[in-house]
Design an enzyme around this catalytic site. Structure first.
Site, PDB file in Angstrom:
ATOM      1  N   LYS A 121     -11.077 -20.610  10.596  1.00  0.00           N
ATOM      2  CA  LYS A 121     -10.104 -21.711  10.487  1.00  0.00           C
ATOM      3  C   LYS A 121     -10.794 -23.063  10.661  1.00  0.00           C
ATOM      4  CE  LYS A 121      -6.573 -18.584  12.325  1.00  0.00           C
ATOM      5  NZ  LYS A 121      -6.019 -18.026  13.563  1.00  0.00           N
TER       6      LYS A 121
ATOM      7  N   ARG B 130       0.820  -1.214   0.000  1.00  0.00           N
ATOM      8  CA  ARG B 130       0.000   0.000   0.000  1.00  0.00           C
ATOM      9  C   ARG B 130       0.848   1.257   0.000  1.00  0.00           C
ATOM     10  NH1 ARG B 130      -4.596  -1.333   3.919  1.00  0.00           N
ATOM     11  NH2 ARG B 130      -2.795  -1.482   5.264  1.00  0.00           N
TER      12      ARG B 130
HETATM   13  N1  HSE Z   1      -5.116 -13.198  15.081  1.00  0.00           N
HETATM   14  C1  HSE Z   1      -4.696 -14.518  14.771  1.00  0.00           C
HETATM   15  C2  HSE Z   1      -4.361 -15.222  16.077  1.00  0.00           C
HETATM   16  C3  HSE Z   1      -3.494 -14.478  13.855  1.00  0.00           C
HETATM   17  O1  HSE Z   1      -4.296 -14.570  17.123  1.00  0.00           O
HETATM   18  O2  HSE Z   1      -4.212 -16.428  16.085  1.00  0.00           O
HETATM   19  C4  HSE Z   1      -3.241 -15.747  13.122  1.00  0.00           C
HETATM   20  O3  HSE Z   1      -4.310 -16.156  12.328  1.00  0.00           O
END
Ligand code: HSE
Length: 440
Positions: A205, A45
Site C-alpha cells: 500500500k 471458484r
Molecule cells: N489484511 C489487510 C489488513 C486487509 O489487515 O489491513 C485490507 O487490505
C-alpha cells in the site's frame, strides 16, 4: 443511456459487498454516474458456496476468462487477489479494451508500471482506490484533492490486522499470538498472515501511495519492511511511560537525498491524533507544503467499506467513459512521461534519519551507564530520555530504555554493534524507530 455493464472476478467478501452496495444504493449511484451500473456476470471458484449477496440476474461462471472475454462487459472488477492469475486476467481485460477496477494492492505495487503502460496504450482506465486503506478515499485525495501541493511526507496505519494486534496488546495486555489468531478468525488477516505482521501488505500500500505522492514509478522491491512480531508487551508499556504509542507505520518521506520508503514499528507521540487510531481502523497522515497536515481515517477492510471504494471507482470509470483518454486523471496522478523520466531515488534504509527507542538489559554495577553513554555520545547520538528499571532481585539485570534524538540509521547500527559487544550487556538491544509526525 444504456447502463454500464460490469463483470466481477471473485464473489467473496469484497465482491459480495460490491454487489450489495450497487444494489442498495442503485438509485443514488445512477444519479451520480449519469447512467445505471449493472453487474451482468461474475466469476467465483465454487458456485455452491453461500454468498453475502443476492446473485439474481447475474450470470455466474467458474471461469474468470468468460468475464474478461465477454464482449458485453465494459468494466471488469478484479477482486480475486494474488498476483498470478489476477495479473494475467487484468492484462487480458485491458487488451480486450475493458476498463478495470481492482482492490489488489500486491498486483498494483508489483506490476502496476506494466499494467498502467498497457492501459495507456489501450486508452482504458485502471482504478484501484480499494487497494489502499479499504474505504478511505486516500488515492482520490492524494491524486486529485492535493494536486496543488508538493507532498513532503506521508505516514499511515495501513494494515488493520497489525493495528488490531498492537491495540489489544496495549489495552488488554494480550499476547501477540492470541490476538493474531483472533484477527484471522474475524477475517481481517491476509490469506498468509505474515503479509500483515511482517509489513508486506503495508509495503504494497505504501508503494502505491509514494508513487502517487512523489511522481515516481512503483518500486515495491525498494521498500524496507520490518514486522511487529518482535514487539513485546513491555515495549508497549515503556513507550506509554515515555508518552508514546507503538504503531506499525508506513512512512514515505521526501528528503534532499531521495525518498525514504519504509514500514516498521514506530513510536509516535501519544498526543498526535493518529496515535489514537486503534483496532482494525486505518489512517493516513499527509503533509503537503501548501495544505499542511491532513489526516484521513476510516475502515481499512471489510465487505461494505472496501465495496465503498470499489463502487466509487466504477462510478468514476462510468463518468470518464466519454472523455478522451488524454484528458483523464492519470493513473498515478503525474503524467506517465513525467513518472518514467523521474530520477528521484528511493534511499536504502541505512541512509534514513529517525530518532530511536532502545531497550537493553545490563549488569547492575557502577560504571555501566558511564560506559554505555560514552559509546552513544562518541557515535554522535544525543539522548532525549532515559529510564532505568531496577532489577527485581539482587543478581538480576537492570533494564535500560533510552530515547535518542534524530540520527542516521547507519550511525545507530554502528553504536548498537558496539553496545552489544559490552560484556555487561546481556542479549540483543531492541531498537524501535520514533517519528514525531509534526513539521518535518
Ligand atoms: N489484511 C489487510 C489488513 C486487509 O489487515 O489491513 C485490507 O487490505
Amino acid at each position: 443511456m444504456d447502463p454500464v455493464k460490469v463483470g466481477i472476478l471473485g464473489l467473496g467478501t469484497v465482491g459480495g459487498g460490491t454487489v450489495n452496495v450497487l444494489t442498495r444504493n442503485a438509485e443514488e449511484i445512477t444519479r451520480r454516474a449519469g447512467r445505471g451500473i449493472e453487474v451482468v456476470q461474475a466469476a467465483a471458484r465454487d458456485l455452491s458456496q453461500p454468498r453475502i449477496c443476492s446473485t439474481d440476474g447475474i450470470s455466474l461462471t467458474t471461469k474468470p476468462e468468460d468475464v474478461v472475454n465477454n464482449p458485453d462487459i465494459d468494466v471488469v472488477v478484479e477482486l480475486i487477489g494474488g498476483d498470478t492469475l489476477a495479473r494475467s486476467l487484468v492484462m487480458q481485460a485491458i487488451q480486450n479494451g475493458k476498463h478495470v477496477v481492482t482492490a489488489n494492492k500486491a498486483l498494483i505495487a508489483k506490476y502496476g508500471n506494466e499494467i498502467f503502460a498497457e492501459a495507456q496504450k489501450k486508452g482504458v482506465m485502471v482504478a484501484f482506490e480499494a487497494a489502499v486503506a479499504g474505504g478511505i478515499p486516500i488515492i482520490k485525495a492524494l491524486r486529485e484533492g492535493l494536486s496543488g501541493n508538493s507532498i513532503e511526507w506521508l505516514a499511515g496505519i495501513i494494515n488493520g490486522t497489525g493495528n488490531f494486534i498492537l491495540t489489544e496488546m496495549r489495552d488488554k495486555g494480550r499476547n501477540f499470538e492470541d490476538v493474531l489468531a483472533e484477527a484471522q478468525r474475524l477475517g481481517y488477516a491476509e490469506a498468509d498472515p505474515t503479509f500483515d505482521v511482517e509489513g508486506i501488505d503495508a509495503a504494497h500500500k505504501l508503494t502505491i501511495l509514494a508513487s502517487i505522492a512523489f511522481g515516481i514509478p512503483l518500486q515495491f522491491d525498494a521498500a524496507y519492511t520490518e514486522g511487529i512480531s518482535q514487539i513485546t508487551r513491555e515495549d508497549v508499556n515503556y513507550a506509554e511511560e515515555l508518552g508514546y504509542r507503538i504503531k506499525h507505520l508506513g512512512v514515505a518521506k521526501r528528503t534532499e537525498a531521495g525518498i525514504e520508503l519504509r514500514v516498521h514499528p514506530t513510536l509516535i507521540p501519544e498526543r498526535r491524533l493518529i496515535a489514537s487510531v486503534d483496532g482494525v481502523m486505518n489512517a493516513v497522515l499527509v503533509k503537503g507544503d501548501a495544505v499542511g497536515s491532513t489526516l484521513y481515517y476510516g475502515a481499512g477492510a471489510g465487505a461494505d467499506p472496501t465495496a465503498s471504494a470499489v463502487v466509487a471507482d466504477i462510478v468514476d470509470v462510468t463518468r470518464t467513459l466519454t472523455s478522451d483518454p488524454e484528458n483523464r486523471v492519470p493513473h498515478l496522478a503525474f503524467q506517465p512521461d513525467a513518472i518514467s523520466q523521474s530520477n528521484i531515488q528511493i534511499l536504502p534504509i541505512d541512509e534514513i534519519h529517525t530518532a530511536y527507542y532502545l531497550r537493553m538489559d545490563v549488569t547492575d554495577k557502577p560504571g555501566v551507564l558511564a560506559d554505555l553513554t560514552r559509546i552513544i555520545g562518541d557515535a554522535g547520538i544525543s539522548i532525549e530520555a532515559f529510564i532505568q528499571k531496577e532489577p527485581e532481585t539482587a543478581d538480576a539485570d537492570a533494564r535500560i530504555i533510552i530515547l535518542t534524538h534524530l540520527i542516521a540509521e547507519q550511525q545507530m547500527n554502528k553504536a548498537i554493534t558496539q553496545i552489544e559487544k559490552m560484556p555487561v550487556i546481556h542479549g540483543k538491544v531492541t531498537r524501535i524507530r520514533v517519528e514525531y509526525l509534526d513539521k518535518d
